[in-house]
Design an enzyme around this catalytic site. Structure first.
Site, PDB file in Angstrom:
ATOM      1  N   GLN A 280      11.546 -12.110  41.623  1.00  0.00           N
ATOM      2  CA  GLN A 280      11.030 -13.126  40.685  1.00  0.00           C
ATOM      3  C   GLN A 280      10.338 -12.446  39.500  1.00  0.00           C
ATOM      4  O   GLN A 280      10.526 -12.836  38.345  1.00  0.00           O
ATOM      5  CB  GLN A 280      10.051 -14.046  41.414  1.00  0.00           C
TER       6      GLN A 280
ATOM      7  N   ASP B  30       6.834 -11.014  45.248  1.00  0.00           N
ATOM      8  CA  ASP B  30       8.085 -11.630  44.804  1.00  0.00           C
ATOM      9  C   ASP B  30       8.708 -10.722  43.739  1.00  0.00           C
ATOM     10  O   ASP B  30       8.737 -11.056  42.547  1.00  0.00           O
ATOM     11  CB  ASP B  30       7.807 -13.031  44.252  1.00  0.00           C
TER      12      ASP B  30
ATOM     13  N   GLY C 176      -4.037 -13.835  47.798  1.00  0.00           N
ATOM     14  CA  GLY C 176      -3.100 -13.206  46.851  1.00  0.00           C
ATOM     15  C   GLY C 176      -3.185 -13.899  45.487  1.00  0.00           C
ATOM     16  O   GLY C 176      -3.217 -13.240  44.437  1.00  0.00           O
ATOM     17  N   HIS C 177      -3.245 -15.242  45.507  1.00  0.00           N
ATOM     18  CA  HIS C 177      -3.395 -15.986  44.244  1.00  0.00           C
ATOM     19  C   HIS C 177      -4.752 -15.677  43.605  1.00  0.00           C
ATOM     20  O   HIS C 177      -4.855 -15.537  42.385  1.00  0.00           O
ATOM     21  CB  HIS C 177      -3.312 -17.496  44.497  1.00  0.00           C
TER      22      HIS C 177
ATOM     23  N   VAL D  68      -1.212  -8.657  48.273  1.00  0.00           N
ATOM     24  CA  VAL D  68      -2.398  -8.647  49.152  1.00  0.00           C
ATOM     25  C   VAL D  68      -1.888  -8.875  50.581  1.00  0.00           C
ATOM     26  O   VAL D  68      -1.032  -9.742  50.808  1.00  0.00           O
ATOM     27  CB  VAL D  68      -3.402  -9.744  48.739  1.00  0.00           C
TER      28      VAL D  68
HETATM   29  O1  PAF Z   1       5.817 -17.823  42.753  1.00  0.00           O
HETATM   30  C1  PAF Z   1       5.677 -19.065  42.648  1.00  0.00           C
HETATM   31  O2  PAF Z   1       4.728 -19.634  43.175  1.00  0.00           O
HETATM   32  C2  PAF Z   1       6.692 -19.879  41.869  1.00  0.00           C
HETATM   33  O3  PAF Z   1       7.966 -19.384  42.038  1.00  0.00           O
HETATM   34  C3  PAF Z   1       6.345 -20.008  40.366  1.00  0.00           C
HETATM   35  C4  PAF Z   1       6.342 -18.671  39.663  1.00  0.00           C
HETATM   36  C5  PAF Z   1       4.976 -20.665  40.222  1.00  0.00           C
HETATM   37  C6  PAF Z   1       7.378 -20.902  39.678  1.00  0.00           C
HETATM   38  O4  PAF Z   1       7.438 -22.163  40.261  1.00  0.00           O
END
Ligand code: PAF
Length: 287
Positions: free
Chosen positions: A153, A150, A36-37, A176
């Site tokens: 977020q 998220d 996903g990253h 993903v």
């Molecule tokens: O989604 C994350 O991994 C965290 O919440 C983030 C956006 C890096 C902030 O620490």
């Protein structure tokens, strides 16, 4: 690829790409990187001429000390992932580099944090917004990339950029999933094999909700009642919430347009979250 621990070094390093007018993309992460990253980094690589990834497990967004301590960390593997994804710079500050003294000023997130995870994790979104604001101030990115998994977020970060007039474009990148539907998350690493087998229950419940919405049920409570029933709680699995919200993360009672169905579920000691965008049939026709 450069790996930088200090804010001053990072600023010096970013000076050249900024002066030469290169587009800077930032992918903020807490490490334990997964596919996903990698998708976020690939998106940044497609859009931007210089890609920075931050790896920092932000203590401010953990309301439980044990959760912070148990958060997976694997810097060497993360750096390999970044190298293979052609990242230009990885920023890996220590907690004292980012917070030399406990901060006296933090971001207060209103309304957007009242529901979903915000209800169960008091202070979490204030911690997220505070560290993201700091990263934006340090990196001054043109674009920044966040996963749609998220969803709350992402909504908070979009609003942060707008409310503080930060000249950054926020890009949401689709979730993903593993072939069985489980959304990729750093927390999945904590699951035992039997917990992993049960972890898809949340995704299945969200799919159930989506099919009821697509089938024309407009009463959000009826949708969530039916979706919850799709999860059989046992000693391993406990649903924390399952809600229907709008794009501003506010609860919806009558579904008359696009909504998000979001949920959080405990599998053993691990808390997983997921969401699906859903479109009712009438809104589908209008689109
Ligand atoms: O989604 C994350 O991994 C965290 O919440 C983030 C956006 C890096 C902030 O620490």
């Amino acid at each position: 690829m450069q790996v930088v621990k200090s804010i001053s070094h990072l600023r010096v390093l970013l000076d050249e790409p900024r002066r030469s007018g290169r587009t800077i993309g930032l992918v903020p992460t807490m490490g334990a990187l997964h596919a996903g990253h990698v998708r976020l980094i690939e998106r940044a690589r497609e859009d931007c001429e210089f890609v920075a990834v931050s790896i920092f497990v932000n203590p401010l967004q953990f309301e439980r000390k044990d959760d912070l301590e148990r958060y997976p960390r694997d810097l060497e593997t993360d750096l390999d992932v970044c190298r293979r994804a052609d990242v230009d710079v990885v920023f890996t500050p220590s907690a004292t580099e980012l917070y030399p003294t406990p901060p006296l000023c933090v971001v207060d997130v209103r309304q957007l944090a009242d529901h979903l995870c915000g209800r169960f994790r008091p202070g979490h979104f204030s911690g997220v917004a505070t560290v993201v604001l700091k990263l934006f101030q340090i990196v001054l990115p043109d674009r920044s990339y966040f996963g749609e998994k998220d969803a709350q977020q992402l909504a908070v970060v979009r609003r942060l950029a707008r409310d503080f007039n930060i000249p950054v474009t926020i890009i949401g990148v689709p979730t993903v999933r593993d072939p069985d539907g489980l959304a990729l998350s750093s927390r999945n690493r904590r699951l035992t094999p039997s917990e992993r087998a049960r972890a898809t229950a949340l995704y299945k419940a969200l799919c159930e909700a989506r099919s009821h919405i697509a089938g024309g049920i407009t009463d959000a409570e009826e949708v969530t009642r039916r979706a919850r029933a799709a999860i059989s709680p046992d000693a391993t699995v406990r649903l924390e919430y399952l809600e229907v919200v709008d794009a501003d993360m506010q609860p919806v009672t009558v579904i008359s347009g696009p909504v998000i169905v979001a949920g959080a579920m405990w599998v053993g000691e691990t808390r997983l979250i997921d969401n699906l965008g859903c479109i009712p049939p009438a809104a589908d026709l209008e689109a």
